[in-house]
Write a protein that holds these residues in place. Structure first.
Motif, PDB file in Angstrom:
ATOM      1  N   MET A   1     -69.329 -15.497 -34.999  1.00  0.00           N
ATOM      2  CA  MET A   1     -70.184 -16.501 -35.565  1.00  0.00           C
ATOM      3  C   MET A   1     -71.605 -16.286 -35.052  1.00  0.00           C
ATOM      4  SD  MET A   1     -69.557 -20.644 -35.616  1.00  0.00           S
ATOM      5  CE  MET A   1     -67.816 -20.372 -35.649  1.00  0.00           C
ATOM      6  N   GLY A   2     -72.569 -16.393 -35.949  1.00  0.00           N
ATOM      7  CA  GLY A   2     -73.954 -16.244 -35.576  1.00  0.00           C
ATOM      8  C   GLY A   2     -74.663 -17.589 -35.590  1.00  0.00           C
ATOM      9  N   THR A   3     -75.899 -17.582 -35.105  1.00  0.00           N
ATOM     10  CA  THR A   3     -76.704 -18.796 -35.098  1.00  0.00           C
ATOM     11  C   THR A   3     -78.121 -18.463 -35.551  1.00  0.00           C
ATOM     12  OG1 THR A   3     -75.433 -19.677 -33.246  1.00  0.00           O
ATOM     13  CG2 THR A   3     -77.542 -20.719 -33.688  1.00  0.00           C
ATOM     14  N   VAL A   4     -78.651 -19.296 -36.434  1.00  0.00           N
ATOM     15  CA  VAL A   4     -80.049 -19.245 -36.836  1.00  0.00           C
ATOM     16  C   VAL A   4     -80.592 -20.658 -36.641  1.00  0.00           C
ATOM     17  CG1 VAL A   4     -79.756 -17.347 -38.471  1.00  0.00           C
ATOM     18  CG2 VAL A   4     -79.470 -19.690 -39.273  1.00  0.00           C
ATOM     19  N   THR A   5     -81.873 -20.843 -36.889  1.00  0.00           N
ATOM     20  CA  THR A   5     -82.431 -22.190 -36.785  1.00  0.00           C
ATOM     21  C   THR A   5     -83.170 -22.556 -38.064  1.00  0.00           C
ATOM     22  OG1 THR A   5     -84.475 -21.397 -35.744  1.00  0.00           O
ATOM     23  CG2 THR A   5     -82.695 -22.095 -34.266  1.00  0.00           C
ATOM     24  N   ILE A  14     -71.219 -18.063 -40.735  1.00  0.00           N
ATOM     25  CA  ILE A  14     -69.776 -17.836 -40.778  1.00  0.00           C
ATOM     26  C   ILE A  14     -69.325 -16.626 -39.963  1.00  0.00           C
ATOM     27  CG2 ILE A  14     -69.725 -16.411 -42.874  1.00  0.00           C
ATOM     28  CD1 ILE A  14     -67.340 -18.285 -43.751  1.00  0.00           C
ATOM     29  N   GLY A  15     -70.215 -15.706 -39.672  1.00  0.00           N
ATOM     30  CA  GLY A  15     -69.807 -14.503 -38.942  1.00  0.00           C
ATOM     31  C   GLY A  15     -71.003 -13.705 -38.481  1.00  0.00           C
ATOM     32  N   GLU A  16     -70.803 -12.417 -38.376  1.00  0.00           N
ATOM     33  CA  GLU A  16     -71.861 -11.484 -37.972  1.00  0.00           C
ATOM     34  C   GLU A  16     -72.161 -10.559 -39.142  1.00  0.00           C
ATOM     35  OE1 GLU A  16     -73.346 -11.721 -35.029  1.00  0.00           O
ATOM     36  OE2 GLU A  16     -71.957 -13.266 -34.301  1.00  0.00           O
ATOM     37  N   LEU A  17     -73.377 -10.051 -39.194  1.00  0.00           N
ATOM     38  CA  LEU A  17     -73.751  -9.107 -40.243  1.00  0.00           C
ATOM     39  C   LEU A  17     -72.964  -7.808 -40.083  1.00  0.00           C
ATOM     40  CD1 LEU A  17     -77.646  -9.424 -40.254  1.00  0.00           C
ATOM     41  CD2 LEU A  17     -75.990 -10.627 -41.682  1.00  0.00           C
ATOM     42  N   PRO A  18     -72.764  -7.092 -41.179  1.00  0.00           N
ATOM     43  CA  PRO A  18     -72.150  -5.759 -41.057  1.00  0.00           C
ATOM     44  C   PRO A  18     -73.016  -4.879 -40.144  1.00  0.00           C
ATOM     45  CG  PRO A  18     -72.350  -6.414 -43.364  1.00  0.00           C
ATOM     46  CD  PRO A  18     -73.103  -7.421 -42.553  1.00  0.00           C
ATOM     47  N   ASP A 116     -68.304 -12.442 -46.895  1.00  0.00           N
ATOM     48  CA  ASP A 116     -68.012 -11.044 -46.547  1.00  0.00           C
ATOM     49  C   ASP A 116     -69.111 -10.408 -45.706  1.00  0.00           C
ATOM     50  OD1 ASP A 116     -65.664 -11.305 -47.975  1.00  0.00           O
ATOM     51  OD2 ASP A 116     -66.328 -10.070 -49.675  1.00  0.00           O
ATOM     52  N   TYR A 117     -70.348 -10.811 -45.922  1.00  0.00           N
ATOM     53  CA  TYR A 117     -71.470 -10.260 -45.169  1.00  0.00           C
ATOM     54  C   TYR A 117     -71.791 -11.086 -43.918  1.00  0.00           C
ATOM     55  CZ  TYR A 117     -72.670  -6.412 -48.284  1.00  0.00           C
ATOM     56  OH  TYR A 117     -72.660  -5.215 -48.988  1.00  0.00           O
ATOM     57  N   GLY A 118     -71.016 -12.158 -43.668  1.00  0.00           N
ATOM     58  CA  GLY A 118     -71.155 -12.942 -42.445  1.00  0.00           C
ATOM     59  C   GLY A 118     -72.418 -13.771 -42.357  1.00  0.00           C
ATOM     60  N   LEU A 119     -73.039 -14.115 -43.477  1.00  0.00           N
ATOM     61  CA  LEU A 119     -74.342 -14.774 -43.428  1.00  0.00           C
ATOM     62  C   LEU A 119     -74.381 -16.168 -44.048  1.00  0.00           C
ATOM     63  CD1 LEU A 119     -75.454 -14.285 -46.572  1.00  0.00           C
ATOM     64  CD2 LEU A 119     -75.760 -11.999 -45.657  1.00  0.00           C
ATOM     65  N   GLU A 120     -73.246 -16.644 -44.545  1.00  0.00           N
ATOM     66  CA  GLU A 120     -73.212 -18.000 -45.097  1.00  0.00           C
ATOM     67  C   GLU A 120     -73.381 -19.006 -43.960  1.00  0.00           C
ATOM     68  OE1 GLU A 120     -69.601 -20.598 -46.597  1.00  0.00           O
ATOM     69  OE2 GLU A 120     -70.207 -19.155 -48.141  1.00  0.00           O
ATOM     70  N   MET A 121     -74.216 -20.014 -44.183  1.00  0.00           N
ATOM     71  CA  MET A 121     -74.403 -21.062 -43.184  1.00  0.00           C
ATOM     72  C   MET A 121     -73.260 -22.068 -43.294  1.00  0.00           C
ATOM     73  SD  MET A 121     -78.529 -21.519 -43.222  1.00  0.00           S
ATOM     74  CE  MET A 121     -78.802 -21.301 -44.996  1.00  0.00           C
ATOM     75  N   ILE A 122     -72.658 -22.399 -42.146  1.00  0.00           N
ATOM     76  CA  ILE A 122     -71.492 -23.289 -42.154  1.00  0.00           C
ATOM     77  C   ILE A 122     -71.776 -24.619 -41.462  1.00  0.00           C
ATOM     78  CG2 ILE A 122     -69.820 -21.429 -42.410  1.00  0.00           C
ATOM     79  CD1 ILE A 122     -69.279 -21.649 -39.375  1.00  0.00           C
ATOM     80  N   ILE A 143     -75.212   1.306 -44.345  1.00  0.00           N
ATOM     81  CA  ILE A 143     -76.220   0.361 -43.874  1.00  0.00           C
ATOM     82  C   ILE A 143     -77.077   1.034 -42.808  1.00  0.00           C
ATOM     83  CG2 ILE A 143     -76.587  -1.815 -42.644  1.00  0.00           C
ATOM     84  CD1 ILE A 143     -73.941  -2.773 -43.967  1.00  0.00           C
ATOM     85  N   THR A 144     -78.396   1.015 -43.022  1.00  0.00           N
ATOM     86  CA  THR A 144     -79.321   1.645 -42.072  1.00  0.00           C
ATOM     87  C   THR A 144     -80.187   0.637 -41.329  1.00  0.00           C
ATOM     88  OG1 THR A 144     -81.020   1.990 -43.756  1.00  0.00           O
ATOM     89  CG2 THR A 144     -79.410   3.767 -43.440  1.00  0.00           C
ATOM     90  N   TYR A 145     -80.174  -0.609 -41.765  1.00  0.00           N
ATOM     91  CA  TYR A 145     -81.023  -1.636 -41.130  1.00  0.00           C
ATOM     92  C   TYR A 145     -80.494  -3.012 -41.490  1.00  0.00           C
ATOM     93  CZ  TYR A 145     -85.135  -4.611 -40.342  1.00  0.00           C
ATOM     94  OH  TYR A 145     -85.988  -5.600 -39.928  1.00  0.00           O
ATOM     95  N   THR A 146     -80.520  -3.920 -40.517  1.00  0.00           N
ATOM     96  CA  THR A 146     -80.214  -5.322 -40.787  1.00  0.00           C
ATOM     97  C   THR A 146     -81.181  -6.207 -40.008  1.00  0.00           C
ATOM     98  OG1 THR A 146     -78.628  -5.602 -38.969  1.00  0.00           O
ATOM     99  CG2 THR A 146     -77.734  -4.897 -41.105  1.00  0.00           C
ATOM    100  N   GLU A 147     -81.507  -7.327 -40.594  1.00  0.00           N
ATOM    101  CA  GLU A 147     -82.274  -8.356 -39.900  1.00  0.00           C
ATOM    102  C   GLU A 147     -81.785  -9.713 -40.385  1.00  0.00           C
ATOM    103  OE1 GLU A 147     -86.762 -10.222 -39.335  1.00  0.00           O
ATOM    104  OE2 GLU A 147     -86.365  -8.903 -41.033  1.00  0.00           O
ATOM    105  N   GLN A 148     -81.287 -10.506 -39.471  1.00  0.00           N
ATOM    106  CA  GLN A 148     -81.035 -11.905 -39.780  1.00  0.00           C
ATOM    107  C   GLN A 148     -82.208 -12.656 -39.166  1.00  0.00           C
ATOM    108  OE1 GLN A 148     -77.403 -13.874 -38.353  1.00  0.00           O
ATOM    109  NE2 GLN A 148     -77.362 -14.782 -40.398  1.00  0.00           N
ATOM    110  N   VAL A 149     -83.068 -13.201 -40.022  1.00  0.00           N
ATOM    111  CA  VAL A 149     -84.277 -13.859 -39.543  1.00  0.00           C
ATOM    112  C   VAL A 149     -83.858 -15.076 -38.710  1.00  0.00           C
ATOM    113  CG1 VAL A 149     -86.443 -14.947 -40.229  1.00  0.00           C
ATOM    114  CG2 VAL A 149     -85.546 -13.021 -41.554  1.00  0.00           C
TER     115      VAL A 149
END
Length: 169
Positions: A1-5, A14-18, A116-122, A143-149
């Motif tokens: 599970m990830g966290t953003v603000t 819901i999860g972590e990015l690929p 599936d991409y782990g980025l839905e906010m729950i 995948i060569t780059y990811t950023e979850q702002v």
């Protein structure tokens, strides 16, 4: 599970990015004409997955404009702007803005992409929408780059995403 603000308030995803270096998970999303399209339909192209909560917010709209501007300069590159907005809203936005170099795609039908991409906010007021994420995929589907702002109201790091795109196969 990830966290953003959102304006400093913590929101769980819901999860972590690929992971960078892995194959991008397949997806099926809805285009503005209500037809479906999958990752396989973009085979051989470099991709920027510009993912956001809603095109009806200022930051999301700006990211679509900016990637549209940059995409027109790059060969064999597609920018996929992905949200849970209805395809009608996505189409209206691009028409009003005159944007032609991005592909608007909706996850409204199943929300499977966000999961599936782990980025839905729950949690929080944007529950079930996508967090702000940029993923770069090379022409071989890796995948060569990811950023979850970290802060949803902030724009992504366009320069890093575009550099990753130029550095990829």
């Amino acid at each position: 599970m990830g966290t953003v603000t959102l304006k400093g308030n913590a929101i769980k995803t819901i999860g972590e990015l690929p992971e960078v270096g892995t194959k991008a998970p397949d997806f099926t999303l809805v285009k503005t004409d209500l037809s479906q399209i999958s990752l396989a339909d973009f085979k051989g192209n470099k991709l920027v997955l510009n993912i956001f909560p809603s095109v009806d917010t200022g930051t999301c709209a700006q990211s679509v404009r900016r990637f549209n501007q940059e995409a027109s300069k790059l060969e064999h590159t597609k920018v996929l702007c992905i949200s849970s907005d209805l395809p009608f809203a996505q189409n209206r936005f691009c028409g009003a803005e005159g944007l032609e170099d991005v592909v608007m795609l909706s996850d409204y039908a199943t929300s499977k992409f966000g999961k599936d991409y782990g980025l839905e906010m729950i949690s929080g007021p944007l529950f079930n929408l996508h967090s702000r994420v940029v993923i770069v995929v090379d022409s071989e589907g890796v995948i060569t780059y990811t950023e979850q702002v970290p802060e949803i109201v902030d724009e992504p790091n366009y320069d890093k995403a575009l550099q990753a795109l130029q550095d990829s196969k």
